[in-house]
Design a protein around this motif. Structure first.
Motif, PDB file in Angstrom:
ATOM      1  N   ALA A  23       0.681  -1.362  -0.029  1.00  0.00           N
ATOM      2  CA  ALA A  23       0.290   0.284  -0.405  1.00  0.00           C
ATOM      3  C   ALA A  23       0.767   1.361   0.124  1.00  0.00           C
ATOM      4  O   ALA A  23       1.621   1.425   0.744  1.00  0.00           O
ATOM      5  N   GLY A  24       0.390   2.262  -0.887  1.00  0.00           N
ATOM      6  CA  GLY A  24       1.182   2.889  -1.015  1.00  0.00           C
ATOM      7  C   GLY A  24       2.844   3.703  -1.983  1.00  0.00           C
ATOM      8  O   GLY A  24       3.612   4.376  -2.028  1.00  0.00           O
ATOM      9  N   THR A  25       2.989   1.873  -2.021  1.00  0.00           N
ATOM     10  CA  THR A  25       4.085   1.893  -2.817  1.00  0.00           C
ATOM     11  C   THR A  25       4.172   1.146  -4.444  1.00  0.00           C
ATOM     12  O   THR A  25       4.385   1.325  -4.981  1.00  0.00           O
ATOM     13  N   THR A  26       3.668   0.272  -4.262  1.00  0.00           N
ATOM     14  CA  THR A  26       2.392  -0.641  -5.646  1.00  0.00           C
ATOM     15  C   THR A  26       1.322   0.184  -5.614  1.00  0.00           C
ATOM     16  O   THR A  26       1.455  -0.944  -7.290  1.00  0.00           O
ATOM     17  N   ILE A  27       1.056  -0.194  -4.918  1.00  0.00           N
ATOM     18  CA  ILE A  27      -0.848  -0.182  -5.149  1.00  0.00           C
ATOM     19  C   ILE A  27      -1.446   1.141  -4.634  1.00  0.00           C
ATOM     20  O   ILE A  27      -0.712   1.719  -3.025  1.00  0.00           O
ATOM     21  N   ASP A  28      -2.067   2.053  -5.151  1.00  0.00           N
ATOM     22  CA  ASP A  28      -3.089   2.728  -4.941  1.00  0.00           C
ATOM     23  C   ASP A  28      -4.162   2.972  -4.097  1.00  0.00           C
ATOM     24  O   ASP A  28      -5.326   2.742  -5.200  1.00  0.00           O
ATOM     25  N   PRO A  61      -9.339  -0.751  -4.920  1.00  0.00           N
ATOM     26  CA  PRO A  61      -7.264  -0.099  -5.558  1.00  0.00           C
ATOM     27  C   PRO A  61      -6.897  -0.540  -6.208  1.00  0.00           C
ATOM     28  O   PRO A  61      -7.788  -1.314  -7.223  1.00  0.00           O
ATOM     29  N   VAL A  62      -6.083   0.142  -7.215  1.00  0.00           N
ATOM     30  CA  VAL A  62      -5.326  -0.059  -8.558  1.00  0.00           C
ATOM     31  C   VAL A  62      -3.836  -0.152  -8.441  1.00  0.00           C
ATOM     32  O   VAL A  62      -2.874   0.323  -7.285  1.00  0.00           O
ATOM     33  N   ALA A  63      -3.411  -0.515  -9.386  1.00  0.00           N
ATOM     34  CA  ALA A  63      -1.828  -0.725  -9.879  1.00  0.00           C
ATOM     35  C   ALA A  63      -1.565   1.150  -9.145  1.00  0.00           C
ATOM     36  O   ALA A  63      -1.967   1.705 -10.583  1.00  0.00           O
ATOM     37  N   LEU A  64       0.240   1.086  -8.913  1.00  0.00           N
ATOM     38  CA  LEU A  64       0.559   2.554  -9.131  1.00  0.00           C
ATOM     39  C   LEU A  64       1.054   2.616 -11.047  1.00  0.00           C
ATOM     40  O   LEU A  64       1.262   1.246 -11.102  1.00  0.00           O
ATOM     41  N   GLU A  65       1.031   4.132 -10.677  1.00  0.00           N
ATOM     42  CA  GLU A  65       1.560   4.146 -12.409  1.00  0.00           C
ATOM     43  C   GLU A  65       2.975   3.550 -13.081  1.00  0.00           C
ATOM     44  O   GLU A  65       3.176   3.325 -11.988  1.00  0.00           O
ATOM     45  N   GLY A  66       2.902   2.065 -13.943  1.00  0.00           N
ATOM     46  CA  GLY A  66       4.686   2.331 -14.241  1.00  0.00           C
ATOM     47  C   GLY A  66       4.912   1.110 -13.240  1.00  0.00           C
ATOM     48  O   GLY A  66       5.844   0.242 -13.827  1.00  0.00           O
ATOM     49  N   VAL A  67       4.405   0.125 -11.864  1.00  0.00           N
ATOM     50  CA  VAL A  67       4.990  -0.734 -11.295  1.00  0.00           C
ATOM     51  C   VAL A  67       4.381  -2.415 -12.494  1.00  0.00           C
ATOM     52  O   VAL A  67       6.013  -2.542 -11.749  1.00  0.00           O
ATOM     53  N   GLU A  68       3.899  -2.356 -13.128  1.00  0.00           N
ATOM     54  CA  GLU A  68       3.513  -3.445 -13.620  1.00  0.00           C
ATOM     55  C   GLU A  68       4.271  -3.759 -14.285  1.00  0.00           C
ATOM     56  O   GLU A  68       5.304  -5.061 -14.417  1.00  0.00           O
ATOM     57  N   THR A  88       7.007  -7.015   0.421  1.00  0.00           N
ATOM     58  CA  THR A  88       6.141  -6.998   1.794  1.00  0.00           C
ATOM     59  C   THR A  88       5.516  -6.023   2.389  1.00  0.00           C
ATOM     60  O   THR A  88       5.094  -4.973   2.282  1.00  0.00           O
ATOM     61  N   THR A  89       4.574  -6.682   3.470  1.00  0.00           N
ATOM     62  CA  THR A  89       3.350  -6.073   3.688  1.00  0.00           C
ATOM     63  C   THR A  89       3.052  -6.009   5.206  1.00  0.00           C
ATOM     64  O   THR A  89       3.598  -6.616   5.632  1.00  0.00           O
ATOM     65  N   GLY A  90       2.802  -4.798   6.058  1.00  0.00           N
ATOM     66  CA  GLY A  90       1.948  -5.052   7.291  1.00  0.00           C
ATOM     67  C   GLY A  90       1.114  -5.470   7.524  1.00  0.00           C
ATOM     68  O   GLY A  90       0.440  -4.986   8.394  1.00  0.00           O
ATOM     69  N   PHE A  91       0.273  -6.107   6.007  1.00  0.00           N
ATOM     70  CA  PHE A  91      -1.228  -6.699   5.935  1.00  0.00           C
ATOM     71  C   PHE A  91      -1.171  -7.846   6.728  1.00  0.00           C
ATOM     72  O   PHE A  91       0.349  -8.595   6.835  1.00  0.00           O
ATOM     73  N   SER A  92      -1.634  -9.101   7.295  1.00  0.00           N
ATOM     74  CA  SER A  92      -1.894 -10.062   7.556  1.00  0.00           C
ATOM     75  C   SER A  92      -1.985 -10.836   5.849  1.00  0.00           C
ATOM     76  O   SER A  92      -3.171  -9.989   5.361  1.00  0.00           O
ATOM     77  N   ARG A  93      -1.681 -12.077   6.294  1.00  0.00           N
ATOM     78  CA  ARG A  93      -2.540 -13.175   4.983  1.00  0.00           C
ATOM     79  C   ARG A  93      -3.820 -12.531   4.425  1.00  0.00           C
ATOM     80  O   ARG A  93      -4.292 -12.906   3.383  1.00  0.00           O
ATOM     81  N   VAL A 139      20.446  -7.137  -2.640  1.00  0.00           N
ATOM     82  CA  VAL A 139      19.065  -6.865  -2.266  1.00  0.00           C
ATOM     83  C   VAL A 139      18.769  -5.229  -2.340  1.00  0.00           C
ATOM     84  O   VAL A 139      19.688  -4.733  -1.476  1.00  0.00           O
ATOM     85  N   ILE A 140      17.561  -5.090  -3.225  1.00  0.00           N
ATOM     86  CA  ILE A 140      17.384  -3.202  -2.685  1.00  0.00           C
ATOM     87  C   ILE A 140      14.883  -3.579  -2.914  1.00  0.00           C
ATOM     88  O   ILE A 140      14.784  -4.614  -2.323  1.00  0.00           O
ATOM     89  N   ALA A 141      15.599  -3.042  -0.807  1.00  0.00           N
ATOM     90  CA  ALA A 141      14.157  -2.852  -0.631  1.00  0.00           C
ATOM     91  C   ALA A 141      13.282  -1.670  -0.502  1.00  0.00           C
ATOM     92  O   ALA A 141      13.742  -0.571  -0.466  1.00  0.00           O
ATOM     93  N   ALA A 142      12.005  -2.037  -1.247  1.00  0.00           N
ATOM     94  CA  ALA A 142      11.248  -0.089  -1.820  1.00  0.00           C
ATOM     95  C   ALA A 142      10.232  -0.042  -0.834  1.00  0.00           C
ATOM     96  O   ALA A 142       9.851  -0.748  -0.540  1.00  0.00           O
ATOM     97  N   GLY A 143       9.683   1.174  -0.278  1.00  0.00           N
ATOM     98  CA  GLY A 143       8.382   1.551   0.723  1.00  0.00           C
ATOM     99  C   GLY A 143       8.301   3.260   1.009  1.00  0.00           C
ATOM    100  O   GLY A 143       9.264   4.191   0.687  1.00  0.00           O
ATOM    101  N   ASP A 144       7.489   3.414   1.122  1.00  0.00           N
ATOM    102  CA  ASP A 144       6.932   4.682   0.609  1.00  0.00           C
ATOM    103  C   ASP A 144       6.901   5.340   2.550  1.00  0.00           C
ATOM    104  O   ASP A 144       6.405   6.574   2.335  1.00  0.00           O
ATOM    105  N   THR A 145       7.173   4.700   3.991  1.00  0.00           N
ATOM    106  CA  THR A 145       7.256   5.522   4.611  1.00  0.00           C
ATOM    107  C   THR A 145       8.256   4.930   5.853  1.00  0.00           C
ATOM    108  O   THR A 145       9.260   4.109   5.393  1.00  0.00           O
TER     109      THR A 145
END
Length: 223
Positions: free
Chosen positions: A10-15, A88-95, A111-116, A170-176
Motif C-alpha cells: 500500500a502506497g508503494t506498489t498499490i494505490d 485499489p489499483v496498481a500505481l503507475e508503471g509498477v507492473e 512485503t506488507t504490514g497486512f496479514s495474509r 537486495v533492494i527494499a523499497a517503500g513509502d514510509t
C-alpha cells in the motif's frame, strides 16, 4: 549485481487511496481512543496488530488482547468496505517495472504490514499472482514472521523464498519511515518512494540510499 527487489504494497506498489490510514484510525477511534494523523503515520508500514496496540496505548487506552483483537477485526471489515467502494489499483508503471525486472532475471517480492487474510484478496483484485508466469516471485505478510517492520524479518524471509543469500544483492523499497528502517536493519539497499503520504524531505531525513519518484524508476536505477 541486484538479484531481488522487495517492495511494500500500500502506497508503494498499490494505490489504495489512503484507505488503510482511514481504516486504522477509525478502528482505534471506535475502540474509544483518538488517533492523531501523526500517530497513524508513525505506524504506517508496520504490522497492523502492533500498530493498533500502540495507537490504543498512545491514546491513553488499555490495549487488552480482547480490545486489540476486536479492533483488528473491525480494521479488516472497514478496509473491505472502503476497497469495495473505491477499488485499489496498481500505481503507475509498477507492473511494467516488475515485468522488466523479472525479464532481467531479478526476483520481485512484496512485503506488507497486512496479514495474509488482508493481503490475499487485495492481490487477487489486482490479478497479481506468484509463480513463473505471474508478476511476482514471493509475497511476505507481517503475520508470517516474528515481528513486522521496522524489524528486518520480512525482507530476510523474501530472500529465503527467492533463494537470495547476499544482502548486498537486495533492494527494499517503500513509502514510509518504517520501510526505510526495515531495509537498513536488514542490511539491504534502502529506497524511499514518493507515492505515499511523505514528501522527499520527510523521507530523506531518515537513513536511506536512494529516494525515487516511484517503483517505476527502479529499473532505470539499476541500468
Amino acid at each position: 549485481m541486484i538479484k531481488l527487489v522487495a517492495c511494500d504494497m500500500a502506497g508503494t506498489t498499490i494505490d489504495e487511496h489512503g484507505d488503510v490510514y482511514l481504516a486504522l484510525a477509525r478502528c482505534v477511534e471506535e475502540a474509544g481512543v483518538n488517533a492523531t494523523p501523526e500517530a497513524v503515520q508513525e505506524w504506517m508500514g508496520a504490522d497492523k496488530v502492533e500498530a493498533i496496540t500502540a495507537l490504543i496505548e498512545g491514546g491513553g487506552g488499555t490495549a487488552t488482547p480482547d480490545v486489540v483483537a476486536a479492533a483488528f477485526v473491525r480494521f479488516k471489515e472497514l478496509l473491505v468496505e472502503f476497497y469495495d467502494a473505491n477499488p485499489p489499483v496498481a500505481l503507475e508503471g509498477v507492473e511494467d517495472a516488475f515485468r522488466e525486472l523479472r525479464r532481467q532475471g531479478i526476483k520481485v517480492a512484496l512485503t506488507t504490514g497486512f496479514s495474509r487474510d488482508v493481503a490475499k484478496p487485495l492481490l487477487e483484485r489486482l490479478g497479481w499472482g506468484v509463480g513463473d508466469h505471474e508478476l511476482l516471485d514471493a509475497v511476505v505478510c507481517s503475520d508470517e514472521v516474528a515481528a513486522g517492520r521496522p524489524a528486518p524479518h520480512m525482507i530476510h524471509r523474501a530472500m529465503e523464498l527467492t533463494g537470495v543469500q547476499d544482502v548486498r544483492a537486495v533492494i527494499a523499497a517503500g513509502d514510509t519511515v518504517n520501510d526505510l528502517a526495515a531495509a537498513n536493519n536488514a542490511g539491504v539497499t534502502a529506497v524511499g518512494v514518493l507515492t505515499g503520504k511523505l514528501d522527499r524531505d520527510a523521507l530523506a531525513a531518515h537513513p536511506h540510499h536512494h529516494i525515487l519518484d516511484g517503483v517505476k524508476d527502479i529499473p532505470a536505477l539499476l541500468s
